[in-house]
Design a protein around this motif. Structure first.
Motif, PDB file in Angstrom:
ATOM      1  N   GLN A   8       4.598  -2.274 -59.694  1.00  0.00           N
ATOM      2  CA  GLN A   8       4.657  -3.730 -59.634  1.00  0.00           C
ATOM      3  C   GLN A   8       3.517  -4.373 -60.414  1.00  0.00           C
ATOM      4  O   GLN A   8       3.434  -5.576 -60.537  1.00  0.00           O
ATOM      5  N   LYS A   9       2.634  -3.543 -60.963  1.00  0.00           N
ATOM      6  CA  LYS A   9       1.514  -4.037 -61.772  1.00  0.00           C
ATOM      7  C   LYS A   9       1.771  -3.675 -63.230  1.00  0.00           C
ATOM      8  O   LYS A   9       2.150  -2.545 -63.534  1.00  0.00           O
ATOM      9  N   VAL A 106      -0.682   5.149 -61.350  1.00  0.00           N
ATOM     10  CA  VAL A 106      -1.805   4.422 -60.762  1.00  0.00           C
ATOM     11  C   VAL A 106      -3.062   4.762 -61.555  1.00  0.00           C
ATOM     12  O   VAL A 106      -3.404   5.938 -61.709  1.00  0.00           O
ATOM     13  N   GLN A 107      -3.719   3.742 -62.073  1.00  0.00           N
ATOM     14  CA  GLN A 107      -4.994   3.952 -62.754  1.00  0.00           C
ATOM     15  C   GLN A 107      -6.124   3.968 -61.715  1.00  0.00           C
ATOM     16  O   GLN A 107      -5.965   3.428 -60.622  1.00  0.00           O
ATOM     17  N   PRO A 108      -7.254   4.579 -62.049  1.00  0.00           N
ATOM     18  CA  PRO A 108      -8.379   4.605 -61.114  1.00  0.00           C
ATOM     19  C   PRO A 108      -9.023   3.225 -60.975  1.00  0.00           C
ATOM     20  O   PRO A 108     -10.079   2.940 -61.525  1.00  0.00           O
ATOM     21  N   SER A 109      -8.346   2.356 -60.245  1.00  0.00           N
ATOM     22  CA  SER A 109      -8.788   0.978 -60.072  1.00  0.00           C
ATOM     23  C   SER A 109      -8.300   0.457 -58.736  1.00  0.00           C
ATOM     24  O   SER A 109      -7.153   0.726 -58.352  1.00  0.00           O
ATOM     25  N   ALA A 115      -1.706  -2.830 -55.773  1.00  0.00           N
ATOM     26  CA  ALA A 115      -0.349  -3.059 -56.299  1.00  0.00           C
ATOM     27  C   ALA A 115       0.609  -1.956 -55.857  1.00  0.00           C
ATOM     28  O   ALA A 115       1.818  -2.199 -55.702  1.00  0.00           O
ATOM     29  N   ALA A 116       0.074  -0.755 -55.652  1.00  0.00           N
ATOM     30  CA  ALA A 116       0.919   0.373 -55.249  1.00  0.00           C
ATOM     31  C   ALA A 116       1.627   0.096 -53.934  1.00  0.00           C
ATOM     32  O   ALA A 116       2.761   0.547 -53.707  1.00  0.00           O
ATOM     33  N   ALA A 117       0.982  -0.656 -53.058  1.00  0.00           N
ATOM     34  CA  ALA A 117       1.565  -0.953 -51.748  1.00  0.00           C
ATOM     35  C   ALA A 117       2.910  -1.670 -51.887  1.00  0.00           C
ATOM     36  O   ALA A 117       3.854  -1.398 -51.130  1.00  0.00           O
ATOM     37  N   GLU A 118       3.023  -2.574 -52.853  1.00  0.00           N
ATOM     38  CA  GLU A 118       4.271  -3.312 -53.053  1.00  0.00           C
ATOM     39  C   GLU A 118       5.363  -2.385 -53.579  1.00  0.00           C
ATOM     40  O   GLU A 118       6.527  -2.483 -53.161  1.00  0.00           O
TER      41      GLU A 118
END
Length: 215
Positions: A8-9, A106-109, A115-118
């Motif tokens: 979602q990002k 997923v980037q290390p951020s 954003a992963a939660a969505e």
């Protein structure tokens, strides 16, 4: 097997991963289709920039009906990779419902973790209709020997049903350089580190699919 590459990002490297996965599967002798389901059309632009013979087919399908239309097209291919859309729930849901496995870069951020939660929520929602659907995380643009690279894996542990794959993709210039030529890292440096890490990711995804079928 249909692999949806989704987040979602924006800016997490979805298209880079999708293109290189498709190339790796194709180079192994499989019939591969890359579906550009992002209205930005980055995968289609990559294909247009290519002078070499295509390794696989690329089609644009940024449609909310993707999950209904793709099965008829997918039956002619052994592997389908979907480059999904960011921040567009209707398109995101359609891509998830069309997939067997959803790969979440997923980037290390901390922004990526939030954003992963969505994305996880959308997968869980889709599992109500498609119970065999699986989701997995891949760490992208990891910087070697840094604490943040290890921390992101621990932070993603909060999503108990979505494992983090052990094959991370590191920050490498070759990903951008190859994309500019409409090529994959496997074609530019077939024995390079980038090609090896994408091959490891492809192997893990194929193994997960075989286990899913056996279950």
């Amino acid at each position: 097997m249909i692999i949806g590459v989704l987040s979602q990002k924006g800016g997490v490297g979805k298209t880079t991963i999708a293109v290189n996965l498709a190339a790796t599967f194709a180079k192994s002798g499989l019939r591969v289709l890359l579906v550009d389901a992002d209205p930005q059309g980055s995968a289609l632009q990559w294909s247009a920039a290519r002078d070499a013979e295509p390794l696989f087919s690329v089609v644009g399908m940024a449609k909310a009906t993707l999950h209904r239309e793709l099965p008829d097209i997918a039956k002619d291919y052994q592997v389908v990779v979907i480059d999904g859309a960011p921040r567009v729930n209707e398109l995101g849901r359609a891509a998830i419902l069309a997939s067997d496995v959803v790969l979440i870069p997923v980037q290390p951020s901390p922004y990526d973790i939030w954003a992963a939660a969505e994305t996880v929520r959308l997968i869980q929602e889709a599992q109500q209709f498609k119970e065999n659907l699986k989701g997995v995380f891949v760490i992208n643009r990891k910087i070697a020997n840094t604490a943040i690279g290890r921390d992101v894996t621990e932070a993603l542990g909060q999503f108990e049903d979505i494992p983090v794959l052990p094959a991370a993709l590191h920050q490498r210039v070759i990903y951008a350089e190859s994309a500019g030529q409409g090529l994959s890292v496997l074609e530019v440096e077939p024995k390079g580190e980038a090609a090896r890490e994408v091959a490891s990711l492809a192997k893990l995804l194929m193994t997960k699919q075989e286990k899913r079928k056996a279950a």
